[in-house]
Design a protein around this motif. Sequence first.
Motif, mmCIF file in Angstrom:
data_model
loop_
_atom_site.group_PDB
_atom_site.id
_atom_site.type_symbol
_atom_site.label_atom_id
_atom_site.label_comp_id
_atom_site.label_asym_id
_atom_site.label_seq_id
_atom_site.Cartn_x
_atom_site.Cartn_y
_atom_site.Cartn_z
ATOM 1 N N ILE A 156 0.839 -1.207 0.000
ATOM 2 C CA ILE A 156 0.000 0.000 0.000
ATOM 3 C C ILE A 156 0.866 1.246 0.000
ATOM 4 N N GLU A 157 1.900 1.229 0.831
ATOM 5 C CA GLU A 157 2.808 2.383 0.907
ATOM 6 C C GLU A 157 3.495 2.625 -0.437
ATOM 7 N N ILE A 159 2.501 1.705 -3.569
ATOM 8 C CA ILE A 159 1.613 2.160 -4.648
ATOM 9 C C ILE A 159 1.194 3.607 -4.423
ATOM 10 N N GLN A 160 1.071 4.012 -3.160
ATOM 11 C CA GLN A 160 0.761 5.420 -2.881
ATOM 12 C C GLN A 160 1.918 6.322 -3.311
ATOM 13 N N LYS A 161 3.138 5.862 -3.068
ATOM 14 C CA LYS A 161 4.311 6.619 -3.521
ATOM 15 C C LYS A 161 4.336 6.719 -5.047
ATOM 16 N N LYS A 163 1.774 6.639 -7.084
ATOM 17 C CA LYS A 163 0.721 7.565 -7.525
ATOM 18 C C LYS A 163 1.168 9.018 -7.319
ATOM 19 N N GLU A 164 1.782 9.302 -6.185
ATOM 20 C CA GLU A 164 2.276 10.651 -5.922
ATOM 21 C C GLU A 164 3.346 11.050 -6.944
ATOM 22 N N THR A 167 1.674 11.712 -10.341
ATOM 23 C CA THR A 167 0.941 12.976 -10.289
ATOM 24 C C THR A 167 1.896 14.159 -10.427
#
Length: 234
Positions: A156-157, A159-161, A163-164, A167
């Motif tokens: 989770i950590e 995939i969030q990185k 995405k950031e 972006t």
Amino acid sequence: MKKILLTVLAASALILASTALHAQQMVVEKQTDYIEVSARAYRDVSPDEINIKIVLDENDTKGKMTINQLEQAMFAAVKKAGIDTKNVTLADAAAGVKTYVLWKNQSRTRKDYLVKTDVSTLSALYKALDDNGIYNIAIASTRITKLEQITDSLRIEAIQKAKERATMLAGAIGQTVKEAILINSYDNNVYDAVPMYTARTKSLNAAMVEETPDVEFRTTKVEVNISARFRLYP
């Protein structure tokens, strides 16, 4: 005349098919505009389950204690360390008590046990066993019981990185990202929790016996790498 007409119709159909295919390719290419990024997350983890092998051998006491007395001393030490006796099992349940003939009219009896513990009670167990005259101790195995949960949180950590990062990069050229169209996860969990201190022996000096020893383990790096594609929007 028919031959000429058929040739014209065939050529027209080919042109239409080619045009349709080209249009379809343009739509597909437009729909699959994406940015691909990668990210990783890791954590250093210590084992939370430790199995201690305890060898009870009458020969170690030079005949001063029987196997039954050694068992009583071991269970007393386990309770003193705050460990439930349910966590004590025979290392080889099928073998049970082993009796060895040393020489004429002499023999020795031995039992091997496993005690499941953790880092918080391990030092206290070593000290209690030592106080009760049991020195033949070694760490048999270690385990990270929540390895899968830790790995999931790192996924989770990561995939969030990703995405950031996507972006940020898309924003630099005036575009935005929304949904992910492909996610690949690669785990790198090489578990090798080797204890820095593995056993207690009777040769330990008095200072170590008087003080509860600290047992440390090398941490294991649990690592997750993510590769993801996010759809780009103008």
